[in-house]
Write a protein that holds these residues in place. Structure first.
Motif, PDB file in Angstrom:
ATOM      1  N   TYR A  28       0.847  -1.190   0.000  1.00 10.86           N
ATOM      2  CA  TYR A  28       0.000   0.000   0.000  1.00 10.86           C
ATOM      3  C   TYR A  28       0.886   1.246   0.000  1.00 10.86           C
ATOM      4  CZ  TYR A  28      -3.629  -3.244   1.683  1.00 10.86           C
ATOM      5  OH  TYR A  28      -4.507  -4.292   1.827  1.00 10.86           O
ATOM      6  N   ILE A  89       3.825  -4.661   8.309  1.00  7.95           N
ATOM      7  CA  ILE A  89       2.785  -5.159   9.205  1.00  7.95           C
ATOM      8  C   ILE A  89       3.068  -6.613   9.592  1.00  7.95           C
ATOM      9  CG2 ILE A  89       0.311  -5.718   9.376  1.00  7.95           C
ATOM     10  CD1 ILE A  89       0.901  -2.736   9.484  1.00  7.95           C
ATOM     11  N   GLY A  92      -2.213  -8.772  11.396  1.00  5.18           N
ATOM     12  CA  GLY A  92      -3.271  -8.191  10.585  1.00  5.18           C
ATOM     13  C   GLY A  92      -4.458  -7.724  11.413  1.00  5.18           C
ATOM     14  N   ILE A 184      -2.594   3.656   9.466  1.00  5.21           N
ATOM     15  CA  ILE A 184      -3.041   2.276   9.677  1.00  5.21           C
ATOM     16  C   ILE A 184      -4.529   2.235   9.980  1.00  5.21           C
ATOM     17  CG2 ILE A 184      -2.846   0.314  11.277  1.00  5.21           C
ATOM     18  CD1 ILE A 184       0.178   0.892  11.349  1.00  5.21           C
ATOM     19  N   SER A 188      -6.975   0.236   7.412  1.00  2.00           N
ATOM     20  CA  SER A 188      -7.664  -0.959   7.895  1.00  2.00           C
ATOM     21  C   SER A 188      -9.174  -0.794   7.919  1.00  2.00           C
ATOM     22  CB  SER A 188      -7.154  -1.351   9.290  1.00  2.00           C
ATOM     23  OG  SER A 188      -7.521  -0.379  10.257  1.00  2.00           O
ATOM     24  N   LEU A 193      -5.966  -5.603   6.834  1.00  2.00           N
ATOM     25  CA  LEU A 193      -4.521  -5.727   6.760  1.00  2.00           C
ATOM     26  C   LEU A 193      -4.098  -7.143   7.155  1.00  2.00           C
ATOM     27  CD1 LEU A 193      -3.311  -2.310   8.228  1.00  2.00           C
ATOM     28  CD2 LEU A 193      -3.690  -2.962   5.845  1.00  2.00           C
ATOM     29  N   ASP A 197       2.016  -7.262   4.836  1.00  2.00           N
ATOM     30  CA  ASP A 197       1.701  -6.011   4.145  1.00  2.00           C
ATOM     31  C   ASP A 197       2.789  -4.974   4.387  1.00  2.00           C
ATOM     32  OD1 ASP A 197      -0.654  -6.987   3.110  1.00  2.00           O
ATOM     33  OD2 ASP A 197      -1.949  -6.042   4.615  1.00  2.00           O
TER      34      ASP A 197
END
Length: 231
Positions: A28, A89, A92, A184, A188, A193, A197
């Motif tokens: 991302y 990340i 998740g 984030i 999300s 997520l 990631d």
């Protein structure tokens, strides 16, 4: 399980101090996330965050202390550098609150969001997606991931890029319009997520063109240097 052809290799990034590598799931990217960069691109103010993606195999892992060579891409005559802090990340989740975001971060790295600016600009004029400017092959070189516990005060770290030894970009992560935790939270809310990631958090002002033969050296303090040569 069998496949009709050999499954592609998993893109992975080295982790400092560990033999295990970080397998990449999605990439991302946050657009226009430093005020001065937004202004140099013709925008002002704290607009809502927006995102685009790169394919996982656009990532070019660059070992610490080495210089990677990436080709000058096809179709463009205006290739730009964008130095960025990358968030990796490790846990998740969906609907993550900013206050809890740190629990989901595995570590941090230095990355370059290389951009075919002329192609991106043409797509913008036509109101079309600009994947061709951002999501092409080898458009995301990045250094090793430093685990969060070893990364220091990333939120207030200096970020910079030099081309052939001359300053191009120099700022501080504290100048992010949407900070790491807020990013984030917003991401999300739109996507779930997952471990693996990567989030390219945006670039400061000073983006400009590079040509074949140029050497780019960039860093975020505490995360080492990223060295890339344009072939």
């Amino acid at each position: 399980m069998s496949y009709v052809f050999a499954a592609p290799a998993i893109t992975s990034v080295p982790v400092l101090g560990r033999a295990e590598r970080f397998p990449v799931h999605r990439v991302y990217c946050v657009g226009r996330n430093y005020v001065e960069h937004a202004q140099e691109m013709g925008f002002t103010g704290r607009e809502p965050p927006f995102f685009f993606l790169k394919p996982a195999d656009a990532i070019v892992p660059v070992p610490q202390g080495e210089t990677a060579t990436i080709p000058y891409p096809t179709l463009t005559k205006n290739l730009h550098h964008e130095i960025e802090l990358v968030v990796a990340i490790g846990t998740g989740g969906r609907g993550i609150k900013a206050a809890d975001a740190h629990q989901h971060i595995f570590g941090y790295a230095v990355g370059l969001d290389m951009t075919r600016r002329d192609l991106q600009g043409e797509m913008k004029k036509q109101g079309r997606p600009w994947d061709i400017g951002k999501a092409y092959d080898q458009s995301g070189p990045m250094g090793p991931i430093t685990p969060a516990a070893q990364a220091g005060e990333v939120a207030s770290a200096a970020i910079w890029l030099q081309v052939n030894g001359q300053d191009r970009q120099r700022s501080n992560v504290s100048k992010l319009i949407w900070n790491i935790a807020e990013t984030i939270e917003h991401l999300s809310a739109a996507w779930e997520l997952a471990p693996g990631d990567l989030i390219f958090t945006g670039t400061p002002e000073g983006v400009a063109a590079v040509v074949s033969g140029d050497t780019l050296v960039g860093a975020v303090d505490g995360l080492g240097e990223l060295r890339v040569r344009i072939g």
